[in-house]
Design an enzyme around this catalytic site. Structure first.
Site, mmCIF file in Angstrom:
data_model
loop_
_atom_site.group_PDB
_atom_site.id
_atom_site.type_symbol
_atom_site.label_atom_id
_atom_site.label_comp_id
_atom_site.label_asym_id
_atom_site.label_seq_id
_atom_site.Cartn_x
_atom_site.Cartn_y
_atom_site.Cartn_z
ATOM 1 N N ASP A 205 10.512 -1.789 7.161
ATOM 2 C CA ASP A 205 11.557 -1.206 6.313
ATOM 3 C C ASP A 205 12.845 -1.064 7.116
ATOM 4 O OD1 ASP A 205 12.958 0.092 4.328
ATOM 5 O OD2 ASP A 205 11.914 2.003 4.568
ATOM 6 N N HIS B 271 9.477 -1.004 2.788
ATOM 7 C CA HIS B 271 9.860 0.218 2.091
ATOM 8 C C HIS B 271 8.818 0.654 1.069
ATOM 9 C CE1 HIS B 271 12.934 3.148 1.100
ATOM 10 N NE2 HIS B 271 12.856 2.843 -0.186
ATOM 11 N N SER C 28 11.171 6.983 -0.817
ATOM 12 C CA SER C 28 12.603 6.842 -0.606
ATOM 13 C C SER C 28 13.337 8.131 -0.983
ATOM 14 C CB SER C 28 13.118 5.636 -1.406
ATOM 15 O OG SER C 28 14.386 5.232 -0.957
#
Length: 428
Positions: free
Chosen positions: A351, A408, A157
């Site tokens: 995601d 994610h 991320s």
């Protein structure tokens, strides 16, 4: 027992003892590095449990979490790749079985890292990179045996956005003789590399999976366009505000779809969302509460720390709000063209926050010297034990991976695929 036998026994014990007992299984070590006045960064090392004579036979992998403000020692460790999960059950597919793992709470103010005053918090990606380099140098002073060991950075991320500049900074310092570091590669997992492209694809992504109708699509797209307008005008903090407001729109029209895995079962919400979403932060409140109790309870006690884990995380995010929506594609081009560092981009198909369409567009917009070849590179299956776990494209030292059945947090959602990708990075 003779004196000679005692010496031999003691030597054998020392030969296999690398660290100390921390929290959970395996030998560990941890400490702080003062990276700047009033800025203290925390690292936590897990020595590999691989069947080797010496742990330095295996690479050292730094894990960097997102946010900014999400903790590597917490989320990355217990929610994704460490030896124990949040419920303290052994994790079968822990990375510690493969490599030495160094969790760093980065930037300062994240997790157990802390600043004595908010003026010491970082405001740019470059400052984050410089701090991480200082932290790593401090780590090497404590563990010089790792100085020449191949180093890799695995990031998720916002951690991936940070990792691009961190890799450039480490490589630069090594080339200039300012720091000896054997950096070999970086993995950018569901990373915030081209923020606006992720945001612009939220509406079509949700529409195509049936999470919103045309009315919902239009509402989300309007929010995304407002975010883009602010970014194009150089109003970077306002772009961050509009990004957040667009997330609230999604939580309203999609009735609280999970941003990090759209298949996750969560309670529906008839009104507007009230829980602020930030890349790299787990959205399950129950798991969040478990982790906070764990980190500020048994873990804190076992590591003999006097810092409240996560106390400054919100300040970390707010201080970086000016930098949050900026892209790092130019620095990715530089990393690919001006260094020897291998670069992976990894995307989980489920995601939303860093959606696959936006990530693919980001990669296709890169302008490094071999980018013109990318469209002609075949996309192959990523096969693990005869199962198609995703897809891959490889071009020189650059690669991209699409991971099936993952959101994610790819290492948690599809550990088999992620371990295969890790092995590809390591060349093992």
């Amino acid at each position: 027992m003779t004196t000679m036998k005692i010496v031999i026994v003691l030597f054998a014990i020392l030969a296999v003892s690398y660290g100390r007992q921390g929290f959970g299984p395996g030998e560990q070590d941890w400490d702080y590095v003062t990276v700047r006045p009033k800025a203290h960064m925390f690292w936590w090392l897990y020595f590999t449990t691989a069947d080797v004579k010496n742990v330095t036979e295996r690479p050292l992998v730094i894990w960097l979490q997102g946010g900014p403000g999400a903790s590597s020692t917490g989320f990355g460790n217990f929610a994704e790749i460490g030896p124990l999960d949040v419920d303290l059950n052994p994790r079968e597919k822990t990375w510690v079985k493969e490599v030495n793992v160094l969790f760093i709470d980065n930037p300062v103010g994240t997790g157990y890292s802390y600043v004595e005053h908010n003026s010491a918090l970082t405001t740019t990606n470059q400052q984050i990179a410089e701090d991480l380099a200082e932290c790593l140098e401090g780590f090497y002073r404590t563990h010089p045996e790792f100085r020449n060991v191949p180093l890799y950075i695995a990031s998720e991320s916002y951690g991936g956005k940070m990792a691009v500049d961190i890799a450039l900074e480490l490589y630069k310092r090594d080339q200039l003789g300012q720091m000896r570091v054997n950096l070999k590669g970086v993995s950018l997992i569901d990373s915030w590399l081209c923020p606006i492209l992720s945001v612009l694809n939220w509406a079509p992504f949700l529409y195509n999976v049936g999470a919103v109708d045309q009315e919902g699509y239009d509402a989300i797209d309007k929010g995304a366009q407002r975010t883009k307008a602010a970014l194009d005008a150089g109003q970077f903090e306002e772009a961050t505000n509009q990004w957040l407001l667009t997330e609230y729109i999604i939580m309203d029209v999609a009735k609280n779809v999970d941003f990090y895995n759209i298949l996750t079962k969560i309670k529906s919400r008839s009104g507007k969302g009230r829980h602020m979403i930030k890349p790299g932060v787990d959205t399950d409140l129950t798991d969040d509460e478990k982790l906070e109790e764990l980190m500020n309870g048994p873990v804190k006690k076992a590591l003999n720390l006097n810092v409240t884990w996560g106390a400054q995380s919100g300040d970390v995010f707010d201080t970086l709000s000016e930098d949050f929506m900026k892209s790092v594609t130019e620095r990715m081009d530089k990393l690919l063209d001006e260094t020897t560092v291998k670069v992976q981009v990894v995307t989980g198909q489920l995601d939303l926050i860093v959606d696959t369409p936006g990530t693919l567009q980001c990669v296709e917009l890169l302008k490094w010297s071999r980018s013109h070849e990318w469209k002609d590179v075949p996309r192959d299956a990523l096969s693990v034990n005869g199962i198609n776990e995703g897809y891959q494209k490889l071009l020189g030292k650059f690669s991209m991976y699409w991971v099936n059945r993952a959101g994610h947090m790819v290492p948690a959602d599809n550990p088999d695929a992620m371990l295969k990708i890790l092995h590809n990075l390591l060349g093992s």
